[in-house]
Design a protein around this motif. Structure first.
Motif, PDB file in Angstrom:
ATOM      1  N   GLU A 159       0.854  -1.199   0.000  1.00 49.15           N
ATOM      2  CA  GLU A 159       0.000   0.000   0.000  1.00 49.15           C
ATOM      3  C   GLU A 159       0.885   1.242   0.000  1.00 49.15           C
ATOM      4  O   GLU A 159       1.743   1.383   0.859  1.00 49.15           O
ATOM      5  CB  GLU A 159      -0.917  -0.024   1.238  1.00 49.15           C
ATOM      6  CG  GLU A 159      -1.645   1.265   1.533  1.00 49.15           C
ATOM      7  CD  GLU A 159      -2.471   1.800   0.356  1.00 49.15           C
ATOM      8  OE1 GLU A 159      -3.300   1.051  -0.188  1.00 49.15           O
ATOM      9  OE2 GLU A 159      -2.268   2.976  -0.019  1.00 49.15           O
ATOM     10  N   GLN A 193      -5.010   4.769   0.596  1.00 46.97           N
ATOM     11  CA  GLN A 193      -4.901   6.151   0.122  1.00 46.97           C
ATOM     12  C   GLN A 193      -5.617   6.349  -1.209  1.00 46.97           C
ATOM     13  O   GLN A 193      -5.022   6.809  -2.179  1.00 46.97           O
ATOM     14  CB  GLN A 193      -3.401   6.475  -0.012  1.00 46.97           C
ATOM     15  CG  GLN A 193      -3.036   7.925  -0.177  1.00 46.97           C
ATOM     16  CD  GLN A 193      -3.323   8.741   1.061  1.00 46.97           C
ATOM     17  OE1 GLN A 193      -2.966   8.352   2.158  1.00 46.97           O
ATOM     18  NE2 GLN A 193      -3.981   9.854   0.887  1.00 46.97           N
ATOM     19  N   SER A 210     -11.341   4.096  -0.299  1.00 50.97           N
ATOM     20  CA  SER A 210     -12.002   3.243   0.703  1.00 50.97           C
ATOM     21  C   SER A 210     -12.097   3.855   2.098  1.00 50.97           C
ATOM     22  O   SER A 210     -13.020   3.537   2.842  1.00 50.97           O
ATOM     23  CB  SER A 210     -11.303   1.884   0.772  1.00 50.97           C
ATOM     24  OG  SER A 210     -11.437   1.229  -0.464  1.00 50.97           O
ATOM     25  N   PHE A 242     -22.249   5.191   2.269  1.00 48.94           N
ATOM     26  CA  PHE A 242     -23.597   4.797   1.833  1.00 48.94           C
ATOM     27  C   PHE A 242     -23.562   3.307   1.505  1.00 48.94           C
ATOM     28  O   PHE A 242     -22.729   2.872   0.704  1.00 48.94           O
ATOM     29  CB  PHE A 242     -24.004   5.529   0.546  1.00 48.94           C
ATOM     30  CG  PHE A 242     -24.453   6.955   0.724  1.00 48.94           C
ATOM     31  CD1 PHE A 242     -23.815   7.808   1.604  1.00 48.94           C
ATOM     32  CD2 PHE A 242     -25.509   7.451  -0.031  1.00 48.94           C
ATOM     33  CE1 PHE A 242     -24.215   9.128   1.751  1.00 48.94           C
ATOM     34  CE2 PHE A 242     -25.923   8.766   0.102  1.00 48.94           C
ATOM     35  CZ  PHE A 242     -25.279   9.612   0.987  1.00 48.94           C
ATOM     36  N   VAL A 292     -18.322   0.526  -1.903  1.00 51.85           N
ATOM     37  CA  VAL A 292     -18.604  -0.035  -0.578  1.00 51.85           C
ATOM     38  C   VAL A 292     -19.485  -1.270  -0.765  1.00 51.85           C
ATOM     39  O   VAL A 292     -19.296  -2.304  -0.130  1.00 51.85           O
ATOM     40  CB  VAL A 292     -19.320   1.003   0.325  1.00 51.85           C
ATOM     41  CG1 VAL A 292     -19.861   0.367   1.589  1.00 51.85           C
ATOM     42  CG2 VAL A 292     -18.367   2.147   0.660  1.00 51.85           C
TER      43      VAL A 292
HETATM   44  C1  LIG Z   1     -15.576  10.939  -1.512  1.00 52.32           C
HETATM   45  C2  LIG Z   1     -16.056   9.571  -1.902  1.00 52.32           C
HETATM   46  C3  LIG Z   1     -17.311   9.165  -1.478  1.00 52.32           C
HETATM   47  C4  LIG Z   1     -17.761   7.874  -1.806  1.00 52.32           C
HETATM   48  N1  LIG Z   1     -18.924   7.440  -1.269  1.00 52.32           N
HETATM   49  C5  LIG Z   1     -19.297   6.162  -1.446  1.00 52.32           C
HETATM   50  C6  LIG Z   1     -20.425   5.643  -0.776  1.00 52.32           C
HETATM   51  O1  LIG Z   1     -21.052   6.331   0.016  1.00 52.32           O
HETATM   52  N2  LIG Z   1     -20.786   4.362  -1.025  1.00 52.32           N
HETATM   53  C7  LIG Z   1     -20.091   3.573  -1.892  1.00 52.32           C
HETATM   54  O2  LIG Z   1     -20.489   2.432  -2.105  1.00 52.32           O
HETATM   55  N3  LIG Z   1     -18.976   4.017  -2.497  1.00 52.32           N
HETATM   56  C8  LIG Z   1     -18.559   5.287  -2.286  1.00 52.32           C
HETATM   57  N4  LIG Z   1     -17.430   5.736  -2.882  1.00 52.32           N
HETATM   58  C9  LIG Z   1     -16.683   4.826  -3.760  1.00 52.32           C
HETATM   59  C10 LIG Z   1     -15.901   3.787  -2.969  1.00 52.32           C
HETATM   60  O3  LIG Z   1     -15.250   4.375  -1.895  1.00 52.32           O
HETATM   61  C11 LIG Z   1     -14.900   3.112  -3.919  1.00 52.32           C
HETATM   62  O4  LIG Z   1     -15.592   2.557  -5.023  1.00 52.32           O
HETATM   63  C12 LIG Z   1     -14.117   1.990  -3.235  1.00 52.32           C
HETATM   64  O5  LIG Z   1     -13.549   2.437  -2.034  1.00 52.32           O
HETATM   65  C13 LIG Z   1     -13.031   1.486  -4.151  1.00 52.32           C
HETATM   66  O6  LIG Z   1     -12.238   0.558  -3.451  1.00 52.32           O
HETATM   67  P1  LIG Z   1     -10.895   0.017  -4.082  1.00 52.32           P
HETATM   68  O7  LIG Z   1     -10.301  -0.888  -3.103  1.00 52.32           O
HETATM   69  O8  LIG Z   1     -11.151  -0.485  -5.456  1.00 52.32           O
HETATM   70  O9  LIG Z   1     -10.017   1.322  -4.324  1.00 52.32           O
HETATM   71  P2  LIG Z   1      -9.164   2.277  -3.281  1.00 52.32           P
HETATM   72  O10 LIG Z   1      -9.859   2.322  -2.002  1.00 52.32           O
HETATM   73  O11 LIG Z   1      -8.934   3.500  -4.019  1.00 52.32           O
HETATM   74  O12 LIG Z   1      -7.869   1.405  -3.103  1.00 52.32           O
HETATM   75  C14 LIG Z   1      -6.807   1.422  -4.022  1.00 52.32           C
HETATM   76  C15 LIG Z   1      -5.534   1.455  -3.213  1.00 52.32           C
HETATM   77  O13 LIG Z   1      -4.426   1.228  -4.068  1.00 52.32           O
HETATM   78  C16 LIG Z   1      -3.334   1.972  -3.555  1.00 52.32           C
HETATM   79  N5  LIG Z   1      -2.352   2.098  -4.643  1.00 52.32           N
HETATM   80  C17 LIG Z   1      -2.573   2.642  -5.864  1.00 52.32           C
HETATM   81  N6  LIG Z   1      -1.465   2.555  -6.618  1.00 52.32           N
HETATM   82  C18 LIG Z   1      -0.526   1.930  -5.853  1.00 52.32           C
HETATM   83  C19 LIG Z   1       0.824   1.540  -6.083  1.00 52.32           C
HETATM   84  N7  LIG Z   1       1.435   1.776  -7.257  1.00 52.32           N
HETATM   85  N8  LIG Z   1       1.514   0.941  -5.094  1.00 52.32           N
HETATM   86  C20 LIG Z   1       0.906   0.698  -3.884  1.00 52.32           C
HETATM   87  N9  LIG Z   1      -0.377   1.028  -3.633  1.00 52.32           N
HETATM   88  C21 LIG Z   1      -1.090   1.637  -4.597  1.00 52.32           C
HETATM   89  C22 LIG Z   1      -3.974   3.272  -3.145  1.00 52.32           C
HETATM   90  O14 LIG Z   1      -3.167   4.002  -2.241  1.00 52.32           O
HETATM   91  C23 LIG Z   1      -5.301   2.805  -2.554  1.00 52.32           C
HETATM   92  O15 LIG Z   1      -5.238   2.626  -1.154  1.00 52.32           O
HETATM   93  C24 LIG Z   1     -16.952   7.013  -2.608  1.00 52.32           C
HETATM   94  C25 LIG Z   1     -15.696   7.453  -3.035  1.00 52.32           C
HETATM   95  C26 LIG Z   1     -15.239   8.717  -2.671  1.00 52.32           C
HETATM   96  C27 LIG Z   1     -13.878   9.144  -3.124  1.00 52.32           C
END
Ligand SMILES: Cc1cc2nc3c(=O)[nH]c(=O)nc-3n(C[C@H](O)[C@H](O)[C@H](O)COP(=O)(O)OP(=O)(O)OC[C@H]3O[C@@H](n4cnc5c(N)ncnc54)[C@H](O)[C@@H]3O)c2cc1C
Length: 370
Positions: free
Chosen positions: A46, A52, A55, A61, A356
């Motif tokens: 990470e 970052q 999530s 929501f 989420v």
């Molecule tokens: C402000 C906001 C409000 C939202 N509200 C909602 C809601 O209410 N309900 C809902 O269902 N969804 C909501 N979402 C969407 C939801 O949060 C995301 O769809 C979900 O968190 C995506 O999860 P993920 O694990 O795919 O991505 P992320 O949580 O973005 O995880 C990707 C991770 O990869 C890491 N990373 C990237 N590149 C590298 C690298 N080269 N080396 C090491 N680490 C790396 C990043 O640091 C990050 O931690 C919202 C999003 C935002 C921004």
């Protein structure tokens, strides 16, 4: 980076699975791999001190789409695709609740509402005219009508008299959810290394060499769960999309409870105890918000404050306590990409605005590609 014999042996030798990204998807991927391969060595890399991306930044929501969003999706996706997407979000939510427990994530089934601004007559009319149709196509999933028309009892201003209510929507505590996932991962002997950025990777016959700057190690399989940052290392149809949020200080006697959608989902707010969290406004500057840089802009924050003052809390004094942003991963399709990219490399990305809900399922699907 100079590492000792011990460090190399215990942390970086014979790694079976390396997951890039410790967001919802990355951690669910790791947990599912652990279920399937109890003795394997699993490493999560990470780049942030905490996850970052999106999530730990989101609004919490537990939703699967407002009526106007579903109607909008039906214009660019087939009916079957939209139903499948709603089904996956719903199943994902059940998986998340089962894995972590409602108490842990502070699951509150207050229901969700959609509001329509007075000057947006066309969306309001379209939603009312298509309400029965949408209820009918998703009835097999929920066994009852999901959306109903309700009179606004919250005292909002400048909106149409009726709101659309969805009793299946809920809110969770995002921080609790992510902490619980991290704790579970650690308890399951999954190694998480923070503040390490994967800078490149090179595949060979037996696995993948992964570079963290000037240091590299070998893993048998490499899985990307990097969502909005995916294009920095792999080639796929995902664009970063920043989302800005603010939260008020506690508001005495706040009478708003639930999750709320406004302007086709471009704005969303909810109560957190007696505060209001309010986010959105990307539609004011799509180009500027297509970025993986965190930050707030005056234009969007001013609009959020304006709507908060004029529409949501018209007769109440409040102060903004804090503002932040997160980075989502979007594309032309609402469907996430879960794919094997080459012999030893996989990805589960493009979670959109409802990660989420769908994130736990995408993590499971990604792990099950192996
Ligand atoms: C402000 C906001 C409000 C939202 N509200 C909602 C809601 O209410 N309900 C809902 O269902 N969804 C909501 N979402 C969407 C939801 O949060 C995301 O769809 C979900 O968190 C995506 O999860 P993920 O694990 O795919 O991505 P992320 O949580 O973005 O995880 C990707 C991770 O990869 C890491 N990373 C990237 N590149 C590298 C690298 N080269 N080396 C090491 N680490 C790396 C990043 O640091 C990050 O931690 C919202 C999003 C935002 C921004």
């Amino acid at each position: 980076m100079e590492l000792s014999y011990w460090e190399l042996k215990s942390w970086f030798t014979t790694i079976d699975y390396t997951i890039v990204g410790s967001g919802i998807v990355g951690l669910h991927t790791a947990l599912r791999l652990r279920e399937r391969f109890p003795t394997s060595k699993i490493l999560v890399i990470e780049k942030g001190m905490l996850p970052q991306g999106a999530s730990t930044k989101n609004a919490g929501f537990a939703c699967f789409g407002s009526l106007s969003e579903i109607i909008d999706d039906l214009k660019s996706h087939s009916e079957e695709e939209v139903i499948q997407l709603i089904k996956k979000r719903w199943q994902g939510l059940q998986l998340l609740r089962k894995r972590l427990g409602d108490e842990t994530i502070d699951f509150k089934p207050y229901g969700g509402y959609e509001l329509f601004l007075k000057d947006d007559e066309s969306t309001y009319k379209e939603c009312l005219s298509k309400l029965t149709f949408v209820n009918d196509i998703i009835k097999p999933l929920f066994k009852t009508d999901v959306f109903t028309k309700e009179v606004d009892r919250f005292g909002f201003n400048g909106i149409h008299d009726h709101l659309i209510f969805n009793p299946f929507e809920a809110q969770i505590d995002t921080g609790n959810m992510m902490q619980a996932l991290l704790k579970q991962a650690i308890a399951e002997n999954i190694l998480i290394l923070n503040q390490q950025t994967v800078t490149s990777f090179h595949e060979n016959q037996n696995g993948v060499q992964v570079a963290l700057g000037d240091f590299s190690f070998t893993t048998k399989k490499l899985l990307f769960a990097t969502n909005g940052f995916a294009n920095e290392l792999i080639n796929c149809a995902v664009k970063p999309a920043r989302a800005q949020v603010l939260i008020t200080e506690p508001i005495p006697n706040l009478d708003i409870k639930g999750t709320f959608h406004l302007d086709k989902g471009y704005y969303y707010f909810r109560n957190i105890g007696n505060r209001i969290l309010f986010g959105g406004g990307r539609n004011l500057d799509f180009k500027g918000e297509t970025t993986s840089e965190f930050g707030e802009t005056e234009r969007i924050q001013n609009r959020l404050e304006h709507l908060l003052r004029e529409v949501i809390l018209p007769n109440q004094e409040f102060k903004i306590e804090h503002r932040w942003s997160g980075i989502m991963g979007l594309g032309s399709s609402k469907n996430p990409i879960v794919s094997q990219l080459s012999e030893h490399v996989y990805c589960g990305v493009r979670l959109g605005g409802m990660g989420v809900a769908i994130g736990s399922l995408i993590g499971t699907e990604l792990a099950d590609l192996i």
